[in-house]
Write a protein that holds these residues in place. Structure first.
Motif, PDB file in Angstrom:
ATOM      1  N   GLY A  18       0.819  -1.225   0.000  1.00 30.99           N
ATOM      2  CA  GLY A  18       0.000   0.000   0.000  1.00 30.99           C
ATOM      3  C   GLY A  18       0.846   1.266   0.000  1.00 30.99           C
ATOM      4  N   ASP A  19       2.029   1.193  -0.642  1.00 32.05           N
ATOM      5  CA  ASP A  19       2.949   2.339  -0.562  1.00 32.05           C
ATOM      6  C   ASP A  19       2.381   3.604  -1.199  1.00 32.05           C
ATOM      7  N   ARG A  20       1.474   3.437  -2.190  1.00 34.11           N
ATOM      8  CA  ARG A  20       0.908   4.654  -2.812  1.00 34.11           C
ATOM      9  C   ARG A  20      -0.101   5.308  -1.875  1.00 34.11           C
ATOM     10  N   ALA A  21      -0.891   4.487  -1.182  1.00 34.81           N
ATOM     11  CA  ALA A  21      -1.814   5.057  -0.182  1.00 34.81           C
ATOM     12  C   ALA A  21      -1.010   5.716   0.934  1.00 34.81           C
ATOM     13  N   GLN A  22       0.105   5.077   1.273  1.00 33.19           N
ATOM     14  CA  GLN A  22       0.928   5.627   2.348  1.00 33.19           C
ATOM     15  C   GLN A  22       1.452   7.025   1.978  1.00 33.19           C
ATOM     16  N   ALA A  23       1.964   7.151   0.742  1.00 28.70           N
ATOM     17  CA  ALA A  23       2.467   8.454   0.288  1.00 28.70           C
ATOM     18  C   ALA A  23       1.333   9.482   0.280  1.00 28.70           C
ATOM     19  N   TRP A  24       0.182   9.025  -0.111  1.00 31.78           N
ATOM     20  CA  TRP A  24      -0.988   9.896  -0.234  1.00 31.78           C
ATOM     21  C   TRP A  24      -1.428  10.402   1.147  1.00 31.78           C
ATOM     22  N   VAL A  25      -1.522   9.472   2.112  1.00 27.68           N
ATOM     23  CA  VAL A  25      -1.950   9.862   3.470  1.00 27.68           C
ATOM     24  C   VAL A  25      -0.908  10.790   4.099  1.00 27.68           C
ATOM     25  N   LYS A  26       0.377  10.469   3.875  1.00 28.20           N
ATOM     26  CA  LYS A  26       1.434  11.313   4.445  1.00 28.20           C
ATOM     27  C   LYS A  26       1.336  12.737   3.902  1.00 28.20           C
ATOM     28  N   GLU A  27       1.121  12.858   2.605  1.00 25.37           N
ATOM     29  CA  GLU A  27       1.046  14.197   2.013  1.00 25.37           C
ATOM     30  C   GLU A  27      -0.117  14.984   2.610  1.00 25.37           C
ATOM     31  N   THR A  28      -1.260  14.310   2.759  1.00 26.15           N
ATOM     32  CA  THR A  28      -2.427  14.988   3.337  1.00 26.15           C
ATOM     33  C   THR A  28      -2.142  15.422   4.775  1.00 26.15           C
ATOM     34  N   LEU A  29      -1.534  14.513   5.561  1.00 23.81           N
ATOM     35  CA  LEU A  29      -1.246  14.847   6.960  1.00 23.81           C
ATOM     36  C   LEU A  29      -0.235  15.990   7.050  1.00 23.81           C
ATOM     37  N   GLU A  30       0.757  15.949   6.161  1.00 25.57           N
ATOM     38  CA  GLU A  30       1.784  16.996   6.203  1.00 25.57           C
ATOM     39  C   GLU A  30       1.187  18.364   5.894  1.00 25.57           C
ATOM     40  N   VAL A  31       0.301  18.394   4.907  1.00 23.24           N
ATOM     41  CA  VAL A  31      -0.285  19.690   4.557  1.00 23.24           C
ATOM     42  C   VAL A  31      -1.198  20.184   5.686  1.00 23.24           C
ATOM     43  N   MET A  32      -1.660  19.248   6.530  1.00 21.58           N
ATOM     44  CA  MET A  32      -2.473  19.628   7.687  1.00 21.58           C
ATOM     45  C   MET A  32      -1.608  20.071   8.863  1.00 21.58           C
ATOM     46  N   GLY A  33      -0.290  19.943   8.724  1.00 17.87           N
ATOM     47  CA  GLY A  33       0.613  20.398   9.786  1.00 17.87           C
ATOM     48  C   GLY A  33       1.047  19.324  10.752  1.00 17.87           C
TER      49      GLY A  33
END
Ligand SMILES: Cc1cc2nc3c(=O)[nH]c(=O)nc-3n(C[C@H](O)[C@H](O)[C@H](O)COP(=O)(O)O)c2cc1C
Length: 181
Positions: free
Chosen positions: A116-131
């Motif tokens: 699930g590495d693509r979902a992982q990258a996706w969730v990380k990006e969303t969390l990062e933009v949330m701070g």
């Protein structure tokens, strides 16, 4: 120290929910884990509703995240992204800022080789933009169907990796607590 763990899958036999359950089993005092199971009950995000009066289940979710020293999110991969329910839950938290500066570990369990590495990258990006402070120890679990049985992780290497993730969460939470003092 209080951790919150949540799975982005609503499936009864979910591999990611099994990860969250296992994480709760692995934590010993003084660390406690609250498993959040309400993602499926949150309404679809609507900015009009948010700006007037967020519903009680949204407020409860926000308060739980705000009270956590660190958070673990375990996400399925659907069509190279995360699940709609997880994305929806995160949308309700953008405006409130409950995850700003919060240490967050991301796990993705998938029956595929990629973990699930693509979902992982996706969730990380969303969390990062949330701070959020996304931890580098975040973990993909490939071939998870063979490592998870009866609703728990049984594979020794994966259990050791999850313990490392929990240790990283505790370290990051302590560092964050010291910065806020
Ligand atoms: C609609 C759908 C799309 C999927 N897309 C992917 C995908 O892009 N990558 C992947 O590794 N697995 C994919 N899968 C398989 C899921 O990773 C697998 O069903 C997994 O067990 C779901 O997580 P859960 O066990 O926590 O419910 C997909 C499954 C479904 C039902």
């Amino acid at each position: 120290m209080k951790f919150v763990a949540l799975s982005g899958s609503l499936r009864a036999g979910s591999l990611n929910t099994a990860v969250v359950r296992t994480v709760a089993d692995l934590c010993l005092p003084p660390v406690s884990v609250t498993v959040y199971e309400g993602l499926g009950q949150l309404p679809f995000f609507n900015q009009d509703v948010e700006s007037v009066c967020p519903p009680p289940e949204v407020m409860a979710f926000r308060e739980l995240l705000a009270s956590a020293d660190a958070v673990l999110v375990s996400s399925p991969e659907y069509a190279h992204g995360t699940s709609g329910v997880l994305k929806n839950g995160l949308e309700w938290v953008v405006g409130g800022g409950e995850l700003v500066d919060k240490p967050v570990a991301v796990v993705t369990a998938s029956p595929s080789m990629t973990g699930g590495d693509r979902a992982q990258a996706w969730v990380k990006e969303t969390l990062e933009v949330m701070g959020a402070k996304v931890l580098p120890e975040s973990l993909p679990i490939p071939l998870a169907g063979a490592k998870i049985t009866d609703g728990r992780v049984h594979d020794e290497a994966t259990l050791a990796a999850l313990k490392d993730v929990l240790a990283a969460m505790a370290r990051a939470a302590k560092e964050q607590g010291a910065r806020e003092e």
